[in-house]
Design a protein around this motif. Structure first.
Motif, PDB file in Angstrom:
ATOM      1  N   GLN A  29       0.834  -1.203   0.000  1.00  0.00           N
ATOM      2  CA  GLN A  29       0.000   0.000   0.000  1.00  0.00           C
ATOM      3  C   GLN A  29       0.869   1.254   0.000  1.00  0.00           C
ATOM      4  O   GLN A  29       1.767   1.396   0.831  1.00  0.00           O
ATOM      5  CB  GLN A  29      -0.909   0.017   1.223  1.00  0.00           C
ATOM      6  CG  GLN A  29      -1.886   1.192   1.253  1.00  0.00           C
ATOM      7  CD  GLN A  29      -2.771   1.166   2.494  1.00  0.00           C
ATOM      8  OE1 GLN A  29      -2.399   0.620   3.513  1.00  0.00           O
ATOM      9  NE2 GLN A  29      -3.952   1.751   2.376  1.00  0.00           N
ATOM     10  N   PRO A  30       0.667   2.202  -0.931  1.00  0.00           N
ATOM     11  CA  PRO A  30       1.418   3.457  -0.896  1.00  0.00           C
ATOM     12  C   PRO A  30       1.022   4.271   0.332  1.00  0.00           C
ATOM     13  O   PRO A  30      -0.157   4.321   0.705  1.00  0.00           O
ATOM     14  CB  PRO A  30       0.991   4.156  -2.189  1.00  0.00           C
ATOM     15  CG  PRO A  30      -0.349   3.576  -2.522  1.00  0.00           C
ATOM     16  CD  PRO A  30      -0.320   2.156  -2.024  1.00  0.00           C
ATOM     17  N   THR A  31       1.990   4.906   0.966  1.00  0.00           N
ATOM     18  CA  THR A  31       1.716   5.636   2.196  1.00  0.00           C
ATOM     19  C   THR A  31       2.197   7.072   2.086  1.00  0.00           C
ATOM     20  O   THR A  31       3.210   7.363   1.447  1.00  0.00           O
ATOM     21  CB  THR A  31       2.395   4.971   3.407  1.00  0.00           C
ATOM     22  OG1 THR A  31       3.803   4.925   3.180  1.00  0.00           O
ATOM     23  CG2 THR A  31       1.869   3.564   3.621  1.00  0.00           C
ATOM     24  N   ILE A  32       1.474   7.963   2.744  1.00  0.00           N
ATOM     25  CA  ILE A  32       1.757   9.397   2.727  1.00  0.00           C
ATOM     26  C   ILE A  32       1.878   9.892   4.159  1.00  0.00           C
ATOM     27  O   ILE A  32       1.092   9.507   5.028  1.00  0.00           O
ATOM     28  CB  ILE A  32       0.641  10.179   1.996  1.00  0.00           C
ATOM     29  CG1 ILE A  32       0.462   9.659   0.570  1.00  0.00           C
ATOM     30  CG2 ILE A  32       0.944  11.678   1.999  1.00  0.00           C
ATOM     31  CD1 ILE A  32       1.664   9.849  -0.327  1.00  0.00           C
ATOM     32  N   LEU A  53      -7.187  11.020   0.520  1.00  0.00           N
ATOM     33  CA  LEU A  53      -6.143  10.046   0.209  1.00  0.00           C
ATOM     34  C   LEU A  53      -6.507   8.657   0.721  1.00  0.00           C
ATOM     35  O   LEU A  53      -6.288   7.655   0.023  1.00  0.00           O
ATOM     36  CB  LEU A  53      -4.803  10.505   0.793  1.00  0.00           C
ATOM     37  CG  LEU A  53      -4.173  11.733   0.129  1.00  0.00           C
ATOM     38  CD1 LEU A  53      -2.952  12.194   0.911  1.00  0.00           C
ATOM     39  CD2 LEU A  53      -3.784  11.428  -1.315  1.00  0.00           C
ATOM     40  N   TYR A  58      -4.627   5.139  -0.124  1.00  0.00           N
ATOM     41  CA  TYR A  58      -3.330   5.428   0.473  1.00  0.00           C
ATOM     42  C   TYR A  58      -3.348   5.128   1.970  1.00  0.00           C
ATOM     43  O   TYR A  58      -4.366   5.337   2.653  1.00  0.00           O
ATOM     44  CB  TYR A  58      -2.948   6.895   0.270  1.00  0.00           C
ATOM     45  CG  TYR A  58      -2.609   7.268  -1.154  1.00  0.00           C
ATOM     46  CD1 TYR A  58      -1.303   7.174  -1.622  1.00  0.00           C
ATOM     47  CD2 TYR A  58      -3.593   7.717  -2.026  1.00  0.00           C
ATOM     48  CE1 TYR A  58      -0.979   7.525  -2.933  1.00  0.00           C
ATOM     49  CE2 TYR A  58      -3.286   8.060  -3.338  1.00  0.00           C
ATOM     50  CZ  TYR A  58      -1.981   7.966  -3.783  1.00  0.00           C
ATOM     51  OH  TYR A  58      -1.670   8.315  -5.081  1.00  0.00           O
ATOM     52  N   HIS A 136      -0.567  11.956  -6.692  1.00  0.00           N
ATOM     53  CA  HIS A 136      -0.688  10.934  -7.734  1.00  0.00           C
ATOM     54  C   HIS A 136       0.570  10.880  -8.591  1.00  0.00           C
ATOM     55  O   HIS A 136       1.024   9.803  -8.991  1.00  0.00           O
ATOM     56  CB  HIS A 136      -1.900  11.224  -8.624  1.00  0.00           C
ATOM     57  CG  HIS A 136      -3.199  11.164  -7.903  1.00  0.00           C
ATOM     58  ND1 HIS A 136      -4.353  11.768  -8.371  1.00  0.00           N
ATOM     59  CD2 HIS A 136      -3.543  10.592  -6.725  1.00  0.00           C
ATOM     60  CE1 HIS A 136      -5.341  11.557  -7.525  1.00  0.00           C
ATOM     61  NE2 HIS A 136      -4.871  10.848  -6.525  1.00  0.00           N
ATOM     62  N   PRO A 141      -1.572   5.862  -6.976  1.00  0.00           N
ATOM     63  CA  PRO A 141      -2.437   5.097  -6.067  1.00  0.00           C
ATOM     64  C   PRO A 141      -2.485   3.631  -6.471  1.00  0.00           C
ATOM     65  O   PRO A 141      -2.299   3.284  -7.636  1.00  0.00           O
ATOM     66  CB  PRO A 141      -3.803   5.766  -6.241  1.00  0.00           C
ATOM     67  CG  PRO A 141      -3.754   6.376  -7.603  1.00  0.00           C
ATOM     68  CD  PRO A 141      -2.325   6.800  -7.811  1.00  0.00           C
ATOM     69  N   ASP A 148      -9.362  -1.340   1.465  1.00  0.00           N
ATOM     70  CA  ASP A 148      -9.282   0.086   1.777  1.00  0.00           C
ATOM     71  C   ASP A 148     -10.665   0.684   1.956  1.00  0.00           C
ATOM     72  O   ASP A 148     -11.208   1.328   1.073  1.00  0.00           O
ATOM     73  CB  ASP A 148      -8.529   0.822   0.659  1.00  0.00           C
ATOM     74  CG  ASP A 148      -7.119   0.287   0.495  1.00  0.00           C
ATOM     75  OD1 ASP A 148      -6.515  -0.097   1.507  1.00  0.00           O
ATOM     76  OD2 ASP A 148      -6.632   0.253  -0.651  1.00  0.00           O
TER      77      ASP A 148
END
Length: 461
Positions: A29-32, A53, A58, A136, A141, A148
């Motif tokens: 999973q992409p994380t911010i 997000l 995210y 993005h 994403p 999610d």
């Protein structure tokens, strides 16, 4: 790597709390990450960005090391706040490398890129779509529709039991020391039905206190001509009444003392809204107020305060002031101290004047030396502290409702009365008999000790 920073308590009184997240990102999973600086209005922007997000799949990381990119939501109101924002951007670049900048300082992209040319993107305040586009581009994403799932309450950067509720953006005032209209534009009110829908969801999800914020809360709905839509009128009095019907504490911030503010006081006396008003008076001398381009009617303000207290004797009034404004004489400053003796405000903050790039006040003559600003600030705070101490001492023996914000490992509960906003005002501490209490509880306490800014009490069983 260190955790991401937010405002240090000794720099600003309206610090934005650091995000706390308990959910772990799923594999792949992409994380911010988010660094949220500035006032509660910026905090709401951060919450909205993170909620969007999360909805796109995210994950949210409170650590630089766990983030694929970092968003820094900046403050640009004062030079010291700008310096803090630039420092936070630099820290994020050093610790992570992929940084997207948004917020008030983002209204001047060249200022940021001139210092930090490696940032990925710069967007202005409440430009949610541009922030998402930048994310993005930096971190595509990768949502999993089976995993999610966004909770109905969205992402909150405050404790679960209270939440900021932003009702408008921008401001129609032209105060010479302020550049908020340049950064955030003219007044733009949200539809009342949309505010109510958000408030209802917050209360349904356990929020016990709604903190109403904007740049000019009492002007709410003016730009919408106080229209009625879907059963709700866009006027601060009607909105306050509607919010009060939800059963949560409702606290009003940033109220300018327009004549129609009087209509709010009966709502406070009746218990629909907390008997608390945060009013930015800024000064008391008419000449100083005129140089600030503020309404110069200090004597009439004293009359209004007396009228409000006559309608609602329990009302708490908090305000902020600026000392050392260009051209402020010793006589003008003494007028402010005398006015404080008359007004007897409950909660007071004070700033030493600071030039802000782009503000018209920088061009005014007769700037006050720093050492004089410091001396006046100390005298002002000594006055404010004495008033606060006397007012709190008068509360000893009273029974009042408090909301529990924290319970430490020793069982000491940090609470707030109806007279105290989080992160700004004082606290009430309960140091025994707190077994069974939970954060977010609203309980009755008998005050048995008072200090300069805080109270101590015992639970009433």
């Amino acid at each position: 790597m260190p955790a991401m920073t937010s405002n240090p308590p000794d720099l600003r009184p309206d610090l934005a709390p650091r995000a706390q997240f308990s959910d772990k990102p799923r594999a792949g999973q992409p994380t911010i990450g988010m660094v949220s600086l500035g006032c509660p209005k910026a905090l709401v922007d951060s919450e909205r960005i993170l909620t969007r997000l999360r909805a796109e799949g995210y994950g949210i990381s409170p650590q630089y090391a766990g983030a694929d990119a970092v968003i820094v939501n900046t403050c640009g109101f004062l030079d010291s706040a700008k310096a803090e924002s630039l420092e936070a951007i630099g820290e994020a670049l050093h610790e992570n490398g992929k940084v997207i900048v948004t917020g008030c300082l983002g209204a001047d992209p060249e200022y940021i890129t001139g210092v930090h040319p490696k940032v990925l993107a710069v967007t202005g305040p409440h430009q949610y779509e541009q922030v998402l586009d930048a994310v993005h581009g930096a971190v595509p994403p990768s949502p999993d529709p089976f995993v999610d799932l966004l909770p109905a309450s969205g992402v909150s950067l405050t404790p679960r039991h209270y939440s900021y509720l932003k009702i408008s953006e921008g401001c129609n005032h032209a105060c010479k020391f302020c550049i908020i209209p340049d950064m955030r534009g003219k007044l733009a009110s949200r539809p009342a039905f949309a505010v109510m829908r958000e408030a209802e969801k917050l209360v349904e999800n356990g929020v016990k206190e709604l903190l109403v914020i904007s740049q000019d809360t009492s002007a709410y709905g003016l730009d919408r001509k106080h229209e009625t839509e879907r059963g709700h009128r866009s006027h601060i009095t009607d909105l306050a009444r509607d919010l009060g019907s939800l059963g949560a504490w409702v606290r009003l911030h940033y109220i300018y003392p327009y004549p129609h503010v009087r209509e709010l006081i009966p709502l406070m006396a009746d218990g629909l809204v907390l008997p608390y008003m945060d009013i930015p008076f800024q000064h008391a001398h008419p000449d100083t107020l005129k140089r600030m381009a503020r309404p110069a009617a200090a004597e009439r303000t004293l009359d209004r305060i007396a009228e409000w207290r006559g309608i609602c004797p329990d009302i708490t009034l908090r305000s902020t002031f600026i000392v050392g404004y260009p051209g402020e004489t010793e006589e003008e400053f003494q007028t402010l101290l005398d006015w404080m003796d008359e007004a007897q405000l409950d909660r007071v903050g004070c700033f030493q004047y600071e030039n802000v790039e782009g503000a018209r006040s920088a061009a005014l003559p007769n700037h006050v030396p720093d050492e004089v600003k410091q001396e006046r600030w100390e005298r002002f705070m000594e006055k404010a502290q004495a008033i606060s101490e006397a007012k709190l001492a008068a509360k000893v023996g009273q029974v009042m409702d408090v909301i529990v914000d924290e319970i430490d490992e020793d069982g000491i509960a940090t609470c707030r009365t109806k007279a105290d906003a989080p992160e700004i005002d004082g606290n009430l501490f309960i140091d025994e008999g707190t077994e069974g209490l939970s954060v977010g509880d609203i309980v009755s306490v008998e005050v048995d000790e008072a200090g300069e800014y805080d109270l101590w009490g015992q639970l009433k069983r």
